[in-house]
Design a protein around this motif. Structure first.
Motif, short mmCIF file in Angstrom:
data_model
loop_
_atom_site.label_atom_id
_atom_site.label_comp_id
_atom_site.label_asym_id
_atom_site.label_seq_id
_atom_site.Cartn_x
_atom_site.Cartn_y
_atom_site.Cartn_z
N ILE A 110 0.88 -1.18 0.00
CA ILE A 110 0.00 0.00 0.00
C ILE A 110 0.91 1.22 0.00
CG2 ILE A 110 -1.68 1.34 1.33
CD1 ILE A 110 -2.85 -1.32 0.32
N HIS A 111 0.78 2.10 -0.99
CA HIS A 111 1.55 3.34 -1.03
C HIS A 111 0.74 4.43 -0.33
CE1 HIS A 111 4.65 6.03 -2.66
NE2 HIS A 111 3.67 6.89 -2.92
N PHE A 112 1.37 5.08 0.67
CA PHE A 112 0.68 5.97 1.60
C PHE A 112 1.30 7.37 1.49
CE2 PHE A 112 -0.36 7.71 5.73
CZ PHE A 112 -1.50 7.06 6.17
N ASP A 119 3.96 1.38 2.48
CA ASP A 119 5.08 2.14 1.90
C ASP A 119 4.74 3.62 2.10
OD1 ASP A 119 7.03 3.08 0.02
OD2 ASP A 119 5.70 2.66 -1.68
N VAL A 120 5.33 4.22 3.14
CA VAL A 120 4.98 5.60 3.49
C VAL A 120 5.88 6.58 2.74
CG1 VAL A 120 4.94 7.29 5.37
CG2 VAL A 120 4.06 4.99 5.76
N PHE A 127 5.35 7.24 12.50
CA PHE A 127 4.95 6.31 11.44
C PHE A 127 5.45 4.90 11.72
CE2 PHE A 127 3.69 9.95 8.84
CZ PHE A 127 2.52 9.44 8.29
N ALA A 128 6.63 4.78 12.31
CA ALA A 128 7.12 3.44 12.66
C ALA A 128 6.15 2.80 13.65
CB ALA A 128 8.52 3.54 13.24
N ILE A 158 9.77 3.73 4.84
CA ILE A 158 9.54 5.19 4.91
C ILE A 158 10.52 5.86 3.96
CG2 ILE A 158 9.54 7.24 6.37
CD1 ILE A 158 8.89 5.46 8.78
N THR A 159 9.99 6.65 3.03
CA THR A 159 10.84 7.41 2.12
C THR A 159 10.56 8.90 2.31
OG1 THR A 159 9.22 7.35 0.31
CG2 THR A 159 10.82 5.56 0.38
#
Ligand code: DX5
Ligand code: ZN
Length: 231
Positions: free
Chosen positions: A33-35, A65-66, A80-81, A88-89
């Motif tokens: 899932i891209h978030f 996938d944040v 977010f973790a 995380i990008t």
């Protein structure tokens, strides 16, 4: 299973029923899932934060996938973790200390990546390759879904693929190459040939009409195009 990963971006999902939406794309064959996190400061739009990430986490097994489009970066990483992000990008221009931000992500137990905008040079990668699990090339300017793929991303993907291959051939650990913006069934094969292995698709997936098989139909057609493109 092929090396390719498809990551639907929930930016184009129905925000009134996100739990149903993420379950539906997982059932339709999505790999991640891209978030998309936007702060109305680094980018001119405002979206969702860690509370929403924590809310959808129990609904799917696939990784989240944040993609942080926020400045500053560091303070929000741990949130977010804790909210269940797997990857995380962030954009290097948005962080005062890129190396530190990358370390914070891994220290929090997540995989880390850098995102380069269409006009951002590759030099940001020079001294941090060993801290990266992912390099994400933006193929639109960040802020909105539904924009057209910027063609100069193709030679840029080839250049990053060469850097990743050199890094891995020299004993470095695996780095995925992701592309984000304007990815559709009709261009995903070309994008894969240029070296991408992970594909964000927002409007292409979430606007897929039911008569064409909905989410499952479009993800299936993307996989077919990827299979044709692979050697
Ligand atoms: C743009 C976001 C993208 C966006 C992609 O800033 O980072 O993830 O949702 O949407 P499409 O696939 O519609 O271009
Ligand atoms: Zn994104």
């Amino acid at each position: 299973m092929s090396n390719f990963r498809i990551a639907p971006s929930i930016l184009s999902a129905d925000f009134a029923c996100l739990g149903d939406e993420v379950r539906a794309v997982e059932a339709a064959g999505a790999d991640m899932i891209h978030f998309d996190v936007m702060d109305n400061h680094y980018v001119p739009n405002l979206t969702i934060g860690p509370m929403v990430c924590a809310a959808i986490r129990p609904h799917v097994k696939i990784p989240i996938d944040v993609h942080l489009m926020v400045s500053p970066v560091d303070r929000i990483i741990e949130d977010f973790a804790k909210a269940g992000a797997d990857l995380i990008t962030f954009h290097p221009e948005a962080s005062a200390h890129v190396d530190r931000s990358l370390q914070l992500i891994r220290d929090a137990g997540c995989r880390a990546g850098l995102v380069l905008n269409p006009a951002t040079p590759l030099g940001y990668l020079d001294h941090v390759m060993d801290r990266l699990d992912m390099i994400l090339l933006m193929s639109v300017n960040p802020g909105f879904g539904g924009q057209s793929f910027i063609e100069s991303t193709i030679p840029k993907l080839r250049a990053v693929r060469a850097r990743i291959d050199a890094h891995q051939n020299a004993g470095g650990s695996r780095i995925r190459l992701e592309v984000d913006g304007g990815v559709k069934v009709d261009n995903i094969g070309r994008i894969a040939k240029a070296g991408a292995d992970t594909f964000v698709a927002g409007s292409a997936v979430f606007s897929a009409p039911d008569p064409d098989g909905g989410y499952r139909g479009v993800i299936g057609r993307m996989r077919e195009a990827l299979a044709e493109a692979s050697p």
